[in-house]
Write a protein that holds these residues in place. Structure first.
Motif, mmCIF file in Angstrom:
data_model
loop_
_atom_site.group_PDB
_atom_site.id
_atom_site.type_symbol
_atom_site.label_atom_id
_atom_site.label_comp_id
_atom_site.label_asym_id
_atom_site.label_seq_id
_atom_site.Cartn_x
_atom_site.Cartn_y
_atom_site.Cartn_z
ATOM 1 N N ILE A 1 -23.853 35.412 1.537
ATOM 2 C CA ILE A 1 -22.724 36.102 0.906
ATOM 3 C C ILE A 1 -21.893 36.823 1.967
ATOM 4 C CG2 ILE A 1 -22.096 38.058 -0.579
ATOM 5 C CD1 ILE A 1 -24.474 37.244 -2.383
ATOM 6 N N ASN A 2 -22.578 37.446 2.911
ATOM 7 C CA ASN A 2 -21.888 38.224 3.942
ATOM 8 C C ASN A 2 -21.076 37.367 4.904
ATOM 9 O OD1 ASN A 2 -22.880 40.620 2.909
ATOM 10 N ND2 ASN A 2 -24.657 40.678 4.264
ATOM 11 N N LEU A 3 -21.304 36.057 4.891
ATOM 12 C CA LEU A 3 -20.509 35.157 5.726
ATOM 13 C C LEU A 3 -19.113 34.923 5.148
ATOM 14 C CD1 LEU A 3 -23.135 32.419 6.682
ATOM 15 C CD2 LEU A 3 -22.199 34.204 8.166
ATOM 16 N N GLY A 4 -18.933 35.258 3.873
ATOM 17 C CA GLY A 4 -17.608 35.106 3.271
ATOM 18 C C GLY A 4 -17.536 34.171 2.089
ATOM 19 N N LEU A 5 -18.649 33.987 1.383
ATOM 20 C CA LEU A 5 -18.614 33.171 0.172
ATOM 21 C C LEU A 5 -17.718 33.826 -0.883
ATOM 22 C CD1 LEU A 5 -22.390 32.252 -0.255
ATOM 23 C CD2 LEU A 5 -20.551 30.720 0.475
ATOM 24 N N ASP A 6 -17.108 33.003 -1.715
ATOM 25 C CA ASP A 6 -16.286 33.508 -2.814
ATOM 26 C C ASP A 6 -17.072 33.621 -4.111
ATOM 27 O OD1 ASP A 6 -13.635 33.527 -1.467
ATOM 28 O OD2 ASP A 6 -13.973 31.358 -1.365
ATOM 29 N N GLY A 7 -18.144 32.842 -4.241
ATOM 30 C CA GLY A 7 -18.845 32.825 -5.520
ATOM 31 C C GLY A 7 -20.293 32.398 -5.405
ATOM 32 N N LEU A 8 -20.998 32.529 -6.528
ATOM 33 C CA LEU A 8 -22.381 32.083 -6.669
ATOM 34 C C LEU A 8 -22.473 31.172 -7.887
ATOM 35 C CD1 LEU A 8 -24.788 35.148 -6.240
ATOM 36 C CD2 LEU A 8 -24.499 33.222 -4.680
ATOM 37 N N GLU A 9 -23.215 30.084 -7.747
ATOM 38 C CA GLU A 9 -23.470 29.233 -8.906
ATOM 39 C C GLU A 9 -24.606 29.874 -9.716
ATOM 40 O OE1 GLU A 9 -23.555 24.528 -9.888
ATOM 41 O OE2 GLU A 9 -25.052 25.205 -8.423
ATOM 42 N N CYS A 10 -24.221 30.754 -10.607
ATOM 43 C CA CYS A 10 -25.200 31.508 -11.405
ATOM 44 C C CYS A 10 -25.787 30.661 -12.526
ATOM 45 C CB CYS A 10 -24.544 32.749 -11.999
ATOM 46 S SG CYS A 10 -23.785 33.838 -10.766
ATOM 47 N N ILE A 11 -24.974 29.757 -13.066
ATOM 48 C CA ILE A 11 -25.377 28.938 -14.203
ATOM 49 C C ILE A 11 -25.733 27.539 -13.714
ATOM 50 C CG2 ILE A 11 -24.744 28.175 -16.523
ATOM 51 C CD1 ILE A 11 -24.669 31.238 -16.081
ATOM 52 N N HIS A 12 -27.015 27.205 -13.804
ATOM 53 C CA HIS A 12 -27.504 25.904 -13.318
ATOM 54 C C HIS A 12 -28.802 25.595 -14.057
ATOM 55 C CE1 HIS A 12 -29.409 22.991 -10.528
ATOM 56 N NE2 HIS A 12 -28.158 22.636 -10.258
ATOM 57 N N PRO A 13 -29.092 24.332 -14.334
ATOM 58 C CA PRO A 13 -30.314 24.002 -15.082
ATOM 59 C C PRO A 13 -31.608 24.470 -14.421
ATOM 60 C CG PRO A 13 -28.848 22.110 -15.028
ATOM 61 C CD PRO A 13 -28.265 23.123 -14.099
ATOM 62 N N SER A 14 -31.585 24.654 -13.098
ATOM 63 C CA SER A 14 -32.793 25.125 -12.415
ATOM 64 C C SER A 14 -32.997 26.620 -12.566
ATOM 65 C CB SER A 14 -32.729 24.770 -10.928
ATOM 66 O OG SER A 14 -31.680 25.472 -10.279
ATOM 67 N N ILE B 1 -18.186 33.746 -10.550
ATOM 68 C CA ILE B 1 -19.355 33.166 -11.211
ATOM 69 C C ILE B 1 -19.028 31.713 -11.517
ATOM 70 C CG2 ILE B 1 -20.753 33.194 -13.318
ATOM 71 C CD1 ILE B 1 -20.270 36.261 -13.374
ATOM 72 N N THR B 2 -19.800 30.798 -10.936
ATOM 73 C CA THR B 2 -19.579 29.381 -11.205
ATOM 74 C C THR B 2 -20.847 28.784 -11.807
ATOM 75 O OG1 THR B 2 -20.311 28.513 -9.044
ATOM 76 C CG2 THR B 2 -18.030 29.286 -9.214
ATOM 77 N N GLY B 3 -20.720 27.557 -12.302
ATOM 78 C CA GLY B 3 -21.894 26.927 -12.895
ATOM 79 C C GLY B 3 -21.598 25.542 -13.426
ATOM 80 N N GLY B 4 -22.663 24.821 -13.695
ATOM 81 C CA GLY B 4 -22.533 23.481 -14.248
ATOM 82 C C GLY B 4 -23.881 22.808 -14.351
ATOM 83 N N SER B 5 -23.855 21.578 -14.833
ATOM 84 C CA SER B 5 -25.077 20.853 -15.177
ATOM 85 C C SER B 5 -25.718 20.124 -14.009
ATOM 86 C CB SER B 5 -24.773 19.842 -16.276
ATOM 87 O OG SER B 5 -23.869 18.849 -15.803
ATOM 88 N N ASP B 6 -24.971 19.913 -12.914
ATOM 89 C CA ASP B 6 -25.450 19.093 -11.797
ATOM 90 C C ASP B 6 -25.769 17.675 -12.279
ATOM 91 O OD1 ASP B 6 -26.145 18.445 -9.226
ATOM 92 O OD2 ASP B 6 -27.788 19.884 -9.041
#
Length: 281
Positions: free
Chosen positions: A204-217, A237-242
């Motif tokens: 995160i400290n490198l400069g990410l904009d988001g986290l994939e919080c929603i994921h089947p795992s 907050i990003t997410g998806g089914s993969d």
């Protein structure tokens, strides 16, 4: 409120469906917004770009980029970038070469273990596109060395088994720079699967904009944990089914179920649009 899936794959990388078939499936699941995030290629996205409106789908540019951080592979989801940006296109071209060299090394390693497969067989499984470990697994299955994808990874293709193979993927700081200069935003893919809490904080400290919080795992507890972390760090907050295709992975039944709310899509687009204004000044 419309549903979104920001993590899907087509046969441009290691998915089963063509871009058009994926759009049709998304329509059947009543998705409003979709991102095709093939591995290190936007060919699937580009093929779907002119078709999405016919299916009533809002298509966001996307790609899952493999980067190197502390000698470890990191998967980054990039969204809403300028797909014509020359430096971005060059990054993906270099990633394709890195994938080819890595797979050639994997094939050599498998040969040394007595498994007779060839790189061209793996490339054929990838439909001449970007090669990945699932394509090697398919060859192993067809040749009778393993009974399924899970066995292929456990016995031969896990990250642990391939630890000694050097890769030429781009460094994470380079990926962050190029994507942001192309007006895109970057989210860390499925953090709960691959990283410790300390590693996530460092990334995160490198400069990410988001986290994939929603994921089947991620179970419900993990979703709450990463959503709280994203909010505390002012991250998207990003997410998806993969989704990869029927029977391709344990995540495939979640297509149309593991989704993201429209408010998160609007936040992502606002962040990208603000960045594009700055880039174009």
């Amino acid at each position: 409120m419309g549903k979104a899936d920001l993590h899907t794959h087509t046969n441009a990388s290691d998915g089963d469906l063509s871009p058009e078939e994926l759009l049709k499936k998304a329509q059947s699941k009543k998705l409003k917004t979709l991102a095709i995030t093939d591995h290190d290629t936007i060919k699937g996205y580009l093929a779907a770009k002119g078709l999405a409106a016919d299916f009533g789908i809002e298509l966001i540019s996307g790609v899952e980029i493999t980067a190197i951080w502390n000698s470890k592979e990191v998967h980054l989801l990039a969204y809403n970038f300028d797909d014509d940006d020359p430096e971005f296109r060059n990054l993906l071209l270099n990633q394709r070469t890195a994938r080819k060299l890595r797979m050639q090394a994997i094939v050599s390693m498998l040969n040394s273990q007595g498994l007779k497969i060839e790189y061209d067989e793996v490339l054929a499984e990838a439909n001449m596109g970007n090669v990945g470990r699932p394509h090697a697994a398919s060859v192993l299955i067809k040749k009778g060395y393993v009974s399924g994808v899970a066995e292929a990874f456990i016995r031969y293709l896990s990250s642990e088994r391939l630890r000694g193979i050097q890769t030429q993927y781009a460094a994470i700081k380079e990926v962050l720079r190029v994507v942001k200069e192309a007006g895109g935003v970057i989210s860390l893919a499925h953090p709960g699967r691959l990283y410790s809490d300390t590693e996530i904080t460092s990334l995160i400290n490198l400069g990410l904009d988001g986290l994939e919080c929603i994921h089947p795992s991620h179970n419900f507890t993990a979703q709450r944990k990463y959503t709280a972390l994203a909010k505390s760090e002012n991250l998207l907050i990003t997410g998806g089914s993969d989704y990869h295709g029927t029977g391709k992975s344990e995540y495939d039944p979640y297509f149309g179920i593991v989704t993201l709310g429209e408010q998160h899509i609007e936040a992502l687009k606002r962040t990208s649009e603000n960045r594009q204004r700055i880039v174009n000044i």
